[in-house]
Design a protein around this motif. Structure first.
Motif, PDB file in Angstrom:
ATOM      1  N   LEU A   1       0.652  -1.257   0.023  1.00 28.90           N
ATOM      2  CA  LEU A   1       0.088   0.039   0.069  1.00 28.90           C
ATOM      3  C   LEU A   1       0.886   1.155   0.103  1.00 28.90           C
ATOM      4  N   THR A   2       0.433   2.427  -0.807  1.00 28.04           N
ATOM      5  CA  THR A   2       0.962   3.455  -0.835  1.00 28.04           C
ATOM      6  C   THR A   2       0.196   4.656  -1.341  1.00 28.04           C
ATOM      7  N   SER A   3       0.409   5.737  -1.294  1.00 26.71           N
ATOM      8  CA  SER A   3      -0.466   6.626  -1.886  1.00 26.71           C
ATOM      9  C   SER A   3       0.141   7.734  -2.551  1.00 26.71           C
ATOM     10  N   GLY A   4      -0.280   8.526  -3.439  1.00 22.29           N
ATOM     11  CA  GLY A   4       0.023   9.450  -4.297  1.00 22.29           C
ATOM     12  C   GLY A   4       0.933  10.635  -3.748  1.00 22.29           C
ATOM     13  N   PRO A   5       0.229  11.188  -2.460  1.00 24.77           N
ATOM     14  CA  PRO A   5       1.068  12.203  -2.101  1.00 24.77           C
ATOM     15  C   PRO A   5       2.342  11.898  -1.068  1.00 24.77           C
ATOM     16  N   ALA A   6       2.454  10.221  -1.034  1.00 24.98           N
ATOM     17  CA  ALA A   6       3.627   9.761  -0.210  1.00 24.98           C
ATOM     18  C   ALA A   6       4.778   9.721  -1.273  1.00 24.98           C
ATOM     19  N   ILE A   7       4.630   9.903  -2.726  1.00 23.69           N
ATOM     20  CA  ILE A   7       5.345   9.580  -3.788  1.00 23.69           C
ATOM     21  C   ILE A   7       5.696  10.825  -4.247  1.00 23.69           C
ATOM     22  N   THR A   8       6.773  11.845  -3.496  1.00 26.12           N
ATOM     23  CA  THR A   8       6.977  12.966  -4.170  1.00 26.12           C
ATOM     24  C   THR A   8       8.050  12.841  -4.930  1.00 26.12           C
ATOM     25  N   HIS A   9       9.121  12.061  -4.962  1.00 26.51           N
ATOM     26  CA  HIS A   9       9.861  11.844  -6.098  1.00 26.51           C
ATOM     27  C   HIS A   9       9.978  10.609  -6.694  1.00 26.51           C
ATOM     28  N   ALA A  10      10.715  10.587  -8.088  1.00 25.72           N
ATOM     29  CA  ALA A  10      10.559   9.270  -8.827  1.00 25.72           C
ATOM     30  C   ALA A  10      11.486   8.212  -8.032  1.00 25.72           C
ATOM     31  N   GLY A  11      12.384   8.700  -7.299  1.00 24.87           N
ATOM     32  CA  GLY A  11      13.212   7.611  -6.438  1.00 24.87           C
ATOM     33  C   GLY A  11      12.367   7.012  -5.532  1.00 24.87           C
ATOM     34  N   ASP A  12      11.185   7.706  -4.779  1.00 26.50           N
ATOM     35  CA  ASP A  12      10.465   6.989  -3.923  1.00 26.50           C
ATOM     36  C   ASP A  12       9.589   5.922  -4.527  1.00 26.50           C
ATOM     37  N   LEU A  13       9.281   5.937  -5.939  1.00 28.81           N
ATOM     38  CA  LEU A  13       8.316   5.116  -6.685  1.00 28.81           C
ATOM     39  C   LEU A  13       9.543   3.933  -6.994  1.00 28.81           C
ATOM     40  N   ALA A  14      10.644   4.471  -7.483  1.00 33.00           N
ATOM     41  CA  ALA A  14      11.672   3.386  -7.873  1.00 33.00           C
ATOM     42  C   ALA A  14      12.019   2.250  -6.631  1.00 33.00           C
ATOM     43  N   ALA A  15      11.841   2.841  -5.360  1.00 29.11           N
ATOM     44  CA  ALA A  15      12.344   2.047  -4.247  1.00 29.11           C
ATOM     45  C   ALA A  15      11.290   1.330  -4.080  1.00 29.11           C
ATOM     46  N   ILE A  16       9.849   1.475  -4.270  1.00 31.12           N
ATOM     47  CA  ILE A  16       8.656   0.775  -4.010  1.00 31.12           C
ATOM     48  C   ILE A  16       8.853  -0.416  -5.138  1.00 31.12           C
ATOM     49  N   LEU A  17       8.890  -0.092  -6.193  1.00 25.54           N
ATOM     50  CA  LEU A  17       8.660  -0.724  -7.424  1.00 25.54           C
ATOM     51  C   LEU A  17       9.960  -1.923  -7.448  1.00 25.54           C
TER      52      LEU A  17
ATOM     53  N   ASP B   1      -3.328   4.910  -3.543  1.00 28.52           N
ATOM     54  CA  ASP B   1      -4.606   5.673  -3.345  1.00 28.52           C
ATOM     55  C   ASP B   1      -4.060   7.037  -3.833  1.00 28.52           C
ATOM     56  N   GLU B   2      -5.194   7.764  -3.980  1.00 29.83           N
ATOM     57  CA  GLU B   2      -5.057   9.221  -4.299  1.00 29.83           C
ATOM     58  C   GLU B   2      -4.009   9.108  -5.539  1.00 29.83           C
ATOM     59  N   ILE B   3      -3.999   8.284  -6.374  1.00 28.10           N
ATOM     60  CA  ILE B   3      -3.051   8.413  -7.581  1.00 28.10           C
ATOM     61  C   ILE B   3      -2.896   9.614  -8.283  1.00 28.10           C
ATOM     62  N   HIS B   4      -3.921  10.188  -8.268  1.00 29.69           N
ATOM     63  CA  HIS B   4      -4.024  11.724  -9.241  1.00 29.69           C
ATOM     64  C   HIS B   4      -2.958  12.623  -8.332  1.00 29.69           C
ATOM     65  N   ARG B   5      -2.463  12.554  -7.241  1.00 32.94           N
ATOM     66  CA  ARG B   5      -1.712  13.328  -6.538  1.00 32.94           C
ATOM     67  C   ARG B   5      -0.340  13.076  -6.487  1.00 32.94           C
ATOM     68  N   MET B   6       0.225  11.990  -7.503  1.00 33.00           N
ATOM     69  CA  MET B   6       1.354  11.648  -7.470  1.00 33.00           C
ATOM     70  C   MET B   6       2.217  12.804  -8.127  1.00 33.00           C
ATOM     71  N   SER B   7       3.638  13.129  -8.037  1.00 34.04           N
ATOM     72  CA  SER B   7       4.398  13.926  -8.584  1.00 34.04           C
ATOM     73  C   SER B   7       4.509  13.567 -10.161  1.00 34.04           C
ATOM     74  N   ARG B   8       4.954  14.448 -10.847  1.00 30.24           N
ATOM     75  CA  ARG B   8       4.909  14.410 -12.330  1.00 30.24           C
ATOM     76  C   ARG B   8       6.033  13.434 -12.931  1.00 30.24           C
ATOM     77  N   PRO B   9       7.047  13.614 -12.226  1.00 29.25           N
ATOM     78  CA  PRO B   9       8.377  12.671 -12.691  1.00 29.25           C
ATOM     79  C   PRO B   9       7.963  11.250 -12.191  1.00 29.25           C
ATOM     80  N   ALA B  10       7.274  11.040 -11.152  1.00 24.74           N
ATOM     81  CA  ALA B  10       7.028   9.842 -10.544  1.00 24.74           C
ATOM     82  C   ALA B  10       5.791   9.015 -11.538  1.00 24.74           C
ATOM     83  N   GLU B  11       4.905  10.184 -12.016  1.00 28.30           N
ATOM     84  CA  GLU B  11       3.933   9.566 -12.881  1.00 28.30           C
ATOM     85  C   GLU B  11       4.415   8.781 -14.160  1.00 28.30           C
TER      86      GLU B  11
END
Ligand code: ADP
Length: 334
Positions: free
Chosen positions: A81-97, A109-119
């Motif tokens: 589980l994670t949420s858009g606001p928790a992913i502020t940097h692409a690196g946060d997402l890379a770590a999860i993935l 959750d709230e995937i529309h609030r993810m940062s653009r580079p992470a998106e």
């Protein structure tokens, strides 16, 4: 944690979690979504592959998180589980993935609030199960490709329209959750009452259901408040008069409108003559975040036929004026 422990601690979130249906066949209502999702999952199980990415949209409290958990449970895989606001940097997402295992379900959750580079990183991960991790800055930056095991992304958003097209297009299955009918909410109230050990009459249950704004989370919350009232002020049993008295006390009216809903209508009719009023002006006037007014209050008021969203702004319908006990203006703005 056990439901009884959570209750004893007065931990509302834990109680909510304990009331969640665990399997698709325990889900009440949303018949179409349940059928479609059931099919998608069954097909994936037969192919022994991770199911396609799933996008769930709809107002808060309608069951998006619940369905994400069910998808993982039905596939017998862990849920991350994670949420858009928790992913502020692409690196946060890379770590999860990079921490995912083959077949895992990743809920954002709230995937529309993810940062653009992470998106942008997510597009690639969803499509190719690969991401490029950028090391360094400027001309010396290098992209290190990273393989990701096949996973299923389950995204949740209050409005699918808030997602950029390229992201929306990468979901193989999109489900829009609708507000629930009173009959379904009645079943949910009965089910929760059974789990909580609350005794209630059919009329008491129907009253809670009809004032729950079409929302299971609210039905469960109102049930707990009515139960409190029944235990403290009445004989413990939730009857019709007990439910009515308790809900009046918690300022939930006969149509299920809560304080925010009424404040929106009130400002719209009394201060702005029925509109049209822009969304931000309306939010400022009721003293709430624009997002809350747009994602929580408005969808319900629209569905109740009390508010219309027009290109020029929000407009009160005759039903809104009548609900406030006001006479409908002779040339209504609607
Ligand atoms: P969302 O993620 O859309 O905000 P949740 O999945 O957290 O909503 O659901 C809120 C609560 O409502 C949960 O505790 C769950 O018990 C209940 N709920 C939601 N959908 C259903 C359903 N279809 N049947 C029964 N209970 C439900």
């Amino acid at each position: 944690r056990r439901l009884t422990d959570a209750e004893a601690d007065g931990d509302e979130r834990a109680v909510e979690a304990a009331l969640r249906p665990k399997r698709l066949d325990e889900v009440v209502g949303q018949a179409r979504v349940r059928d479609q999702l059931g099919l998608v999952l069954e097909a994936a199980r037969r192919r022994e592959r991770a199911p396609d990415h799933v996008l769930l949209s709809g107002p808060p409290g309608l069951g998006k998180t619940t369905l994400a958990m069910i998808i993982a449970a039905e596939m017998s895989t862990p849920l991350r589980l994670t949420s858009g606001p928790a992913i502020t940097h692409a690196g946060d997402l890379a770590a999860i993935l990079s921490g995912l295992n083959d077949g895992d379900v990743l809920f954002v959750d709230e995937i529309h609030r993810m940062s653009r580079p992470a998106e942008e990183m997510l597009y690639m991960a969803m499509e190719d199960f690969r991401v490029d991790v950028i090391i360094g800055k400027g001309p010396g930056a290098t992209a290190i490709p990273l393989e990701i095991p096949p996973f299923t992304l389950v995204g949740a958003t209050t409005r699918a329209g808030l997602l950029p097209g390229p992201l929306r297009d990468r979901f193989g299955f999109t489900a829009h959750l609708e507000f629930y009918e009173p009959a379904d909410l009645d079943l949910i109230v009965h089910r929760s009452a059974g789990l909580l050990g609350v005794e209630l009459t059919p009329e008491g249950s129907a009253e809670i259901a009809s004032r729950s704004r079409g929302t299971p989370r609210i039905a469960n919350r109102l049930l707990r408040r009515v139960r409190d009232y029944a235990q403290v002020r009445a004989g413990g049993v939730v009857t019709l008069p007990v439910a009515q008295a308790a809900l009046d006390m918690f300022e939930v009216d006969e149509s299920g409108l809560d304080r925010l809903d009424r404040a929106v209508l009130d400002v719209l009719c009394r201060r702005f003559g029925g509109g049209p009023v822009g969304a931000s002006t309306l939010a400022v006037a009721v003293g709430e975040e624009r997002e809350t007014v747009e994602e929580v209050a408005e969808p319900f008021l629209v569905r109740q036929g009390m508010l219309a969203r027009t290109p020029r702004g929000r407009v009160a319908t005759p039903a809104a004026w009548l609900h406030l006990g006001l006479s409908v203006p002779s040339a209504p703005a609607a």
